[in-house]
Design a protein around this motif. Structure first.
Motif, short mmCIF file in Angstrom:
data_model
loop_
_atom_site.label_atom_id
_atom_site.label_comp_id
_atom_site.label_asym_id
_atom_site.label_seq_id
_atom_site.Cartn_x
_atom_site.Cartn_y
_atom_site.Cartn_z
N TYR A 1 0.84 -1.19 0.00
CA TYR A 1 0.00 0.00 0.00
C TYR A 1 0.88 1.25 0.00
CZ TYR A 1 -2.95 -3.54 2.37
OH TYR A 1 -3.62 -4.68 2.74
N TYR B 1 0.33 5.31 1.00
CA TYR B 1 -0.55 6.29 1.62
C TYR B 1 0.08 7.67 1.53
CZ TYR B 1 -3.02 2.43 3.99
OH TYR B 1 -3.74 1.30 4.29
N GLY C 1 -1.55 16.88 10.03
CA GLY C 1 -2.76 17.04 10.83
C GLY C 1 -3.90 16.11 10.46
N GLN C 2 -3.66 15.24 9.48
CA GLN C 2 -4.71 14.31 9.03
C GLN C 2 -4.24 12.88 9.16
OE1 GLN C 2 -6.10 15.27 5.09
NE2 GLN C 2 -6.16 17.48 5.50
N GLY C 3 -5.18 11.95 9.04
CA GLY C 3 -4.82 10.54 8.98
C GLY C 3 -4.34 10.17 7.59
N PRO C 4 -3.62 9.07 7.48
CA PRO C 4 -3.15 8.63 6.15
C PRO C 4 -4.33 8.33 5.23
CG PRO C 4 -1.97 7.48 7.90
CD PRO C 4 -3.10 8.21 8.56
N LEU D 1 -5.24 6.31 1.58
CA LEU D 1 -4.73 5.34 0.62
C LEU D 1 -4.65 5.93 -0.77
CD1 LEU D 1 -3.92 2.32 0.11
CD2 LEU D 1 -6.31 1.95 -0.53
N GLN E 1 -1.57 -4.40 8.94
CA GLN E 1 -0.65 -3.78 8.01
C GLN E 1 0.55 -3.26 8.77
OE1 GLN E 1 -2.24 -0.82 5.33
NE2 GLN E 1 -4.11 -1.98 4.97
N GLN F 1 -8.33 -1.40 13.76
CA GLN F 1 -6.93 -1.44 14.19
C GLN F 1 -6.60 -0.13 14.91
OE1 GLN F 1 -4.07 -2.66 11.18
NE2 GLN F 1 -5.66 -3.65 9.97
N PHE G 1 -3.25 2.33 15.92
CA PHE G 1 -1.85 2.63 15.63
C PHE G 1 -1.38 3.79 16.51
CE2 PHE G 1 -1.28 0.24 11.67
CZ PHE G 1 -2.58 0.10 11.22
N GLN H 1 1.49 6.83 16.18
CA GLN H 1 2.45 7.49 15.31
C GLN H 1 3.39 8.32 16.16
OE1 GLN H 1 1.04 10.17 12.11
NE2 GLN H 1 2.50 9.11 10.80
N PHE I 1 -4.06 6.64 16.09
CA PHE I 1 -5.03 6.52 15.01
C PHE I 1 -5.80 5.22 15.16
CE2 PHE I 1 -4.22 10.02 12.26
CZ PHE I 1 -2.87 10.30 12.37
N LEU J 1 -8.14 0.43 3.89
CA LEU J 1 -8.10 0.87 5.27
C LEU J 1 -8.40 2.37 5.31
CD1 LEU J 1 -7.39 -0.51 8.01
CD2 LEU J 1 -5.09 0.40 7.73
N PHE K 1 -8.67 5.73 7.82
CA PHE K 1 -8.19 6.21 9.10
C PHE K 1 -9.08 7.32 9.65
CE2 PHE K 1 -3.89 4.49 9.87
CZ PHE K 1 -3.70 3.81 8.69
N GLY K 2 -9.12 7.39 10.99
CA GLY K 2 -9.70 8.55 11.64
C GLY K 2 -8.72 9.70 11.61
N GLN K 3 -9.13 10.83 12.19
CA GLN K 3 -8.28 12.02 12.19
C GLN K 3 -7.21 11.97 13.28
OE1 GLN K 3 -8.83 13.10 9.16
NE2 GLN K 3 -8.97 15.22 9.80
#
Lengths: 113, 109
Positions: free
Chosen positions: A33, A35, A40-43, A45, A102, B33, B35, B37, B86, B97, B99-101
């Motif tokens: 994958y 990304y 400030g944001q989530g990854p 895809l 992952q 899931q 995570f 970071q 996350f 997948l 993701f949230g913020q």
């Protein structure tokens, strides 16, 4: 067991230039994958490969982004030409096959000036 | 609509405190899931938890799939727990997948 490898770790380029990122997944992992993570944001895809084939590239800006996974192992993500809004962290991840855990690489920070 | 929503967005605690992070997910999402970071942007898997409860040291997670939420508990927080947490889930029928913020956790000494 070695983790997901990515290079380079940092890249600074000017807009309209091109750039390429490399990823080597965990040995034996069929799914890879890419990304994009804006500050400030989530990854998000960009593209998903299973072996050599593309499973999902619905969020890849195909006019400027391209990716390939030759021989079902390493992968390269390219941006040409880059725009200011492409500044982000690009993360590569792999999984054994399907929707389970992952594993992420260390990421590449891209700054477009 | 919002598929994965996390709360709170920011959390600042003193070392030694306990914390609870929440993740709400929509009907189209499963296989949750969690995570972490770190400041070097490395995403570390904490839990793959489609349902039930799992524990790993000071961290534990519970997913109640029927009520569409998951909780991450951190006990006796340490400064090294700082970072962004996350929650992510898979879009049903796909392997994508989402993701949230994230929740930014800061643990002060």
């Amino acid at each position: 067991e070695a983790g997901v490898a990515q290079s380079p770790r940092y890249k600074i380029i000017e807009k309209r230039q091109s750039v390429a990122f490399w990823c080597n997944p965990i040995s034996g992992h069929a799914t890879l994958y890419w990304y994009q993570q804006i500050l400030g944001q989530g990854p998000k895809l960009l593209i998903q490969f299973q072996n050599n084939g593309v499973v999902d590239d619905s969020q890849l800006p195909k006019d400027r982004f391209s990716a390939e996974r030759l021989k079902g192992v390493d992968s390269t993500l390219k941006i040409q030409p880059a725009k200011l809004e492409d500044s982000a962290v690009y993360l590569c991840a792999s999984s054994f096959w399907g929707p389970e855990t992952q594993y992420f690489g260390p990421g590449t920070r891209l700054l477009v000036l | 609509g919002i598929q994965v929503e996390q709360s709170p967005p920011d959390l600042i605690l003193q070392e030694g405190a306990n914390s609870t992070l929440r993740c709400n997910f929509s009907d189209s999402v499963n296989n949750l899931q969690w995570f972490h970071q770190n400041p070097w942007v490395q995403l570390i898997n904490l839990f793959y938890i489609p349902s039930g409860t799992k524990q790993n040291g000071r961290l534990s997670a519970t997913t109640v799939a029927t009520e569409r939420y998951s909780l991450l508990y951190i006990s006796s927080s340490q400064t090294t727990d700082s970072g962004v947490y996350f929650c992510a889930g898979y879009i049903q029928g796909a392997q994508k997948l989402v993701f949230g913020q994230g929740t930014r956790l800061t643990i002060n000494p």
